[in-house]
Structure formats: C-alpha cells, structure tokens
Scaffold this motif. Structure first.
Motif, PDB file in Angstrom:
ATOM      1  N   ARG A 122       0.829  -1.209   0.000  1.00 17.13           N
ATOM      2  CA  ARG A 122       0.000   0.000   0.000  1.00 17.13           C
ATOM      3  C   ARG A 122       0.861   1.257   0.000  1.00 17.13           C
ATOM      4  O   ARG A 122       0.531   2.257  -0.636  1.00 17.13           O
ATOM      5  N   LYS A 123       1.962   1.202   0.727  1.00 12.86           N
ATOM      6  CA  LYS A 123       2.883   2.354   0.748  1.00 12.86           C
ATOM      7  C   LYS A 123       3.485   2.603  -0.624  1.00 12.86           C
ATOM      8  O   LYS A 123       3.638   3.748  -1.058  1.00 12.86           O
ATOM      9  N   ALA A 124       3.838   1.529  -1.324  1.00 16.31           N
ATOM     10  CA  ALA A 124       4.401   1.671  -2.677  1.00 16.31           C
ATOM     11  C   ALA A 124       3.398   2.345  -3.604  1.00 16.31           C
ATOM     12  O   ALA A 124       3.761   3.217  -4.413  1.00 16.31           O
ATOM     13  N   LEU A 129       1.524   7.415  -6.378  1.00 14.62           N
ATOM     14  CA  LEU A 129       0.549   8.491  -6.564  1.00 14.62           C
ATOM     15  C   LEU A 129       1.146   9.843  -6.193  1.00 14.62           C
ATOM     16  O   LEU A 129       0.980  10.835  -6.925  1.00 14.62           O
ATOM     17  N   LEU A 130       1.845   9.896  -5.054  1.00  8.00           N
ATOM     18  CA  LEU A 130       2.464  11.160  -4.623  1.00  8.00           C
ATOM     19  C   LEU A 130       3.472  11.657  -5.643  1.00  8.00           C
ATOM     20  O   LEU A 130       3.551  12.855  -5.937  1.00  8.00           O
ATOM     21  N   PHE A 131       4.252  10.710  -6.183  1.00  8.26           N
ATOM     22  CA  PHE A 131       5.272  11.051  -7.174  1.00  8.26           C
ATOM     23  C   PHE A 131       4.660  11.797  -8.355  1.00  8.26           C
ATOM     24  O   PHE A 131       5.149  12.850  -8.779  1.00  8.26           O
ATOM     25  N   LYS A 186       8.121   8.866   4.484  1.00 10.24           N
ATOM     26  CA  LYS A 186       7.527   9.326   5.754  1.00 10.24           C
ATOM     27  C   LYS A 186       6.059   9.684   5.571  1.00 10.24           C
ATOM     28  O   LYS A 186       5.228   9.386   6.428  1.00 10.24           O
ATOM     29  N   ILE A 187       5.750  10.326   4.444  1.00  8.60           N
ATOM     30  CA  ILE A 187       4.350  10.678   4.181  1.00  8.60           C
ATOM     31  C   ILE A 187       3.505   9.408   4.042  1.00  8.60           C
ATOM     32  O   ILE A 187       2.399   9.310   4.586  1.00  8.60           O
ATOM     33  N   VAL A 192      -0.491   5.414   5.745  1.00  9.14           N
ATOM     34  CA  VAL A 192      -0.801   3.980   5.841  1.00  9.14           C
ATOM     35  C   VAL A 192      -0.585   3.453   7.249  1.00  9.14           C
ATOM     36  O   VAL A 192      -1.309   2.586   7.723  1.00  9.14           O
ATOM     37  N   GLY A 193       0.425   4.015   7.943  1.00 12.08           N
ATOM     38  CA  GLY A 193       0.773   3.536   9.274  1.00 12.08           C
ATOM     39  C   GLY A 193       2.094   2.804   9.257  1.00 12.08           C
ATOM     40  O   GLY A 193       2.446   2.141   8.283  1.00 12.08           O
ATOM     41  N   GLU A 194       2.833   2.921  10.343  1.00 10.88           N
ATOM     42  CA  GLU A 194       4.124   2.259  10.465  1.00 10.88           C
ATOM     43  C   GLU A 194       3.934   0.763  10.574  1.00 10.88           C
ATOM     44  O   GLU A 194       2.937   0.279  11.133  1.00 10.88           O
TER      45      GLU A 194
END
Length: 421
Positions: A122-124, A129-131, A186-187, A192-194
């Motif tokens: 999910r982080k990937a 998307l952020l990129f 970090k974002i 998503v959560g650590e």
C-alpha cells in the motif's frame, strides 16, 4: 516474433520472440487507433470538445486521469493522444495537461492492486501516486517552457513532440524527487501507518506472478533462501541457549519455527500451481528441485527446535556439562554452521563449485559425531558427568549430525541441477 514464438523451444529465444511480438502488437494498435481517429477531423462535436478544453488545463488533467484510470495504462492514453493528432485539432497546449493527467491516472493500477495487500504494498502505491501528483504540481506551470524546448527538437512533428514531452516529464520528475525519497516514505508511513515490529512475515509469493513463470521461479528461490536463513538463525539461537544455559530467545525460536512451517506450506502450494501452469517444466529445473530443498530446510528447523527443547530441559534440571564436552559441541557446531552456509550459498547462486565443498565438511561432521559419542561414553564410565548430561549430549550431537545431512542434501540438489543444465 510470432513465428519465433511458435517454432522455438529454447527459453531465451521464446522470450525474445515475446518481446518482438509485444512491440509489434503495440505498433499495430497505434496505427489502428490513428486510422480510427480520421473521421474526427470533420466532426464538429469533437471540435467543440477540444475548444472547451483549450485554455482550461484542469479539464485536460481530469480527462487524462479518468481515461488512464479506466484503461489502466498511461501508454494507452498517450497512444490515443498521438492518434488524435491526426485530426489536426490537438495542439501541444491541449496535450500537455492530458499527459500529466495520464501519469496520475496510471496510479489507479497500483492502488487497486494494493487493496487487501500488506502495508508495504500500500505504501508503494501511495508513493507512486504522490510522485505523479507532486510532479504535476511542479511542471504544470512550466508547461510553456517545456513545450518550447521539445518544439526546438522537432519543429514540425507534433507526435514526436508529445513523446519527447512525456519522456522529459518522467525523467525530470525522477531527478527532482529522488533526493526526497525519504520524505515520500515518511508521508506514506503517516497515511498507511508504520509497520509493527515483528518477525518476518509470510505470504510474499503473489499468485499474479504465475503469469510470468521465470519471475515466479526467481521469487520462489528468494523465499526459499529466506526460509533457510530463518532455519539457520534458529539453529544458532538454540545452540547458544544450550551452551549458555539461557532460554531468553526460546519464544523467538518457536515463533520462527511457525514461520518456517507456514513458508513451507506457502512455497509448496505455489510450486504446485506453477508446475501445473502452461510452462515447459524442463526450462525451470530449479522448480522441481526446490520441492526437496524446502523439505530439507524444514527439517533443519525441526532439529533446531529439538535443540532448544534440550536446552530447556538442561536449564530446568540444572544439568552441568563438562568443559571437554562444551569444547566438542562448539567444534561440531562450527562445522554444522559451515555446512548450512555452503548449502544456502550454493542454492541461492546455483553454484556447483561451492556445493561440492560440502563433501569434506559433512564427512567431518559424521566423523566427529562418532568420535564424540565414544569419548562421552568414556566420560560417563569414568563418572565425569551425570547420566542425564550424557543423554542430553548424545541427543544434541545426533541432531547436529542430522542438520549436516540435510545441508548436504541441499548441496547435492544443486550439483544435480547444474549437471542437468
């Protein structure tokens, strides 16, 4: 490409054929779409739509995003955009926002794929998307400058200008955002959560990989090596527990053993599906051998669990081991660790020369097991150690000897693979 694919049996030639066939179909599709757009040259409705988008960059971004999200391919959207240039109604000022939107829309594939996946997946997807969102914000105001640059390269060919613009955006965006990779991470962690601190997870073998057997085979090897490393770690921890009379890591060892068992089941199930897929199993010799390797790795884990149980019994009953016995255990343990390392390294790299070095090591383990069994019986007869200490010692060297055997089996499998190939 089609002819090569139909009549070639060698894996490498079939891979090349697939690449050629893919490019051929892509170019054929682009030509077909270009021909399909020709009637739009005289369409007043199409002209009105284009005029509506002209000067409204947000509409271009929105259209590019939505179309790409539906098609799940920014390349397909770009191809449609290139085909639309044949109508003569599309200019660079209209195409640029749509290109940026296409890059945002392509994130839909990753976002959909991450549903139900682990946090890392999910982080990937979030970072992807952020990129593209950040890139759009950065480059949208720079549109006129970028358009003038690509026009200087290709004055007359708008298709080449669009292609160059697409490449320029992705390359420059990567160069700008790469130094801020940690910020993006970090974002994504915030959104998503650590990841909770825990032992290595299982289930990394994605069934979607079955569609690409060569990649699937590589992932199986990676997971099998990971499983072997966990088994090796368990052996190390259990021996430390016995020698130091410290069962601090007992829970970790038992948790690791559960992971080994789950990995064994997951890898086996994946191998069964992979073997049943439409592939020539002879081209993937390591698949068949891995069945045997994971069995031997699982057995090494079982023997490590036996050793921690011996350590706990030693601690519970307050058993003392003589210095001579400890020295012997350490010597045999050293050879067993060497055997495991040879087995893992040779399997990981499919290295026959490395695998052959286990022959002398495994022979030495067998010799030490017999030698130490005799010397310990003499210690028992001389009253230098208690009967319970003798039982624990003999059980321990027996488990280590079996670990050496299973390591040897893995190395022999590697030798068999390389000989066949």
């Amino acid at each position: 490409g089609a002819m090569m694919f139909m009549f070639s049996k060698a894996k490498k030639r079939r891979d090349v054929a697939s690449i050629l066939l893919g490019f051929g179909l892509l170019l054929l599709g682009m030509n077909m779409m270009s021909d399909a757009m020709v009637p739009l040259r005289t369409s007043e409705a199409f002209a009105e739509i284009i005029l509506t988008m002209s000067g409204r960059w947000y509409l271009g971004v929105l259209v590019g995003t939505v179309v790409t999200a539906i098609l799940q391919s920014s390349s397909a959207t770009t191809t449609i955009l290139l085909a639309m240039t044949s109508t003569g109604r599309i200019n660079m000022e209209i195409a640029f926002p749509m290109l940026l939107g296409a890059n945002i829309g392509t994130c839909a594939t990753a976002l959909l794929s991450s549903i139900g996946a682990n946090k890392t997946a999910r982080k990937a997807a979030i970072i992807h998307l952020l990129f593209n969102l950040i890139g759009t914000v950065i480059f949208l105001p720079l549109g006129p400058l970028m358009i003038s640059v690509v026009r200087s390269f290709n004055v007359a060919d708008i298709k080449m200008q669009i292609a160059d613009l697409h490449i320029m955006f992705n390359v420059l965006n990567t160069i700008i955002l790469l130094p801020f990779a940690n910020v993006l991470i970090k974002i994504s962690n915030k959104l998503v959560g650590e990841d909770e601190v825990r032992l290595p997870d299982v289930g990394r073998l994605d069934k979607r990989l079955l569609q690409t057997p060569s990649i699937a085979e590589g992932q199986v090897i990676i997971e099998t090596v990971r499983m072997a490393e966990i088994a090796k770690d368990n052996f190390k921890l259990s021996m430390e527990a016995f020698l130091e009379s410290d069962e601090t890591n007992a829970d970790r060892i038992y948790a690791n053993e559960k992971i080994i068992n789950e990995l064994t089941e997951n890898i086996t199930d994946f191998l069964v599906e992979l073997s049943g897929s439409d592939i020539d199993i002879n081209e993937f010799g390591r698949i068949a051998t891995t069945y045997h390797v994971i069995n031997d790795v699982e057995r090494i884990g079982d023997h490590a669990e036996n050793i921690i149980e011996l350590a706990q019994e030693k601690i519970r009953k307050g058993v003392e081991i003589t210095d001579d016995a400890v020295a012997e255990l350490k010597a045999m343990y050293s050879y067993c660790m060497e055997a495991i390392n040879i087995a893992i390294d040779s399997y990981k790299n499919n290295d026959i020369k490395r695998a052959e070095t286990i022959i002398g090591v495994e022979k030495r383990i067998d010799e030490l097991e017999k030698e130490y069994r005799d010397t310990h019986i003499r210690r028992l007869n001389q009253g230098k150690c208690t009967p319970i200490a003798g039982i624990l010692f003999l059980d321990l060297i027996s488990n280590m000897e079996r670990i050496g055997d299973h390591s040897n089996n893995i190395a022999e499998a590697v030798i068999g693979i390389t000989t066949e190939e």
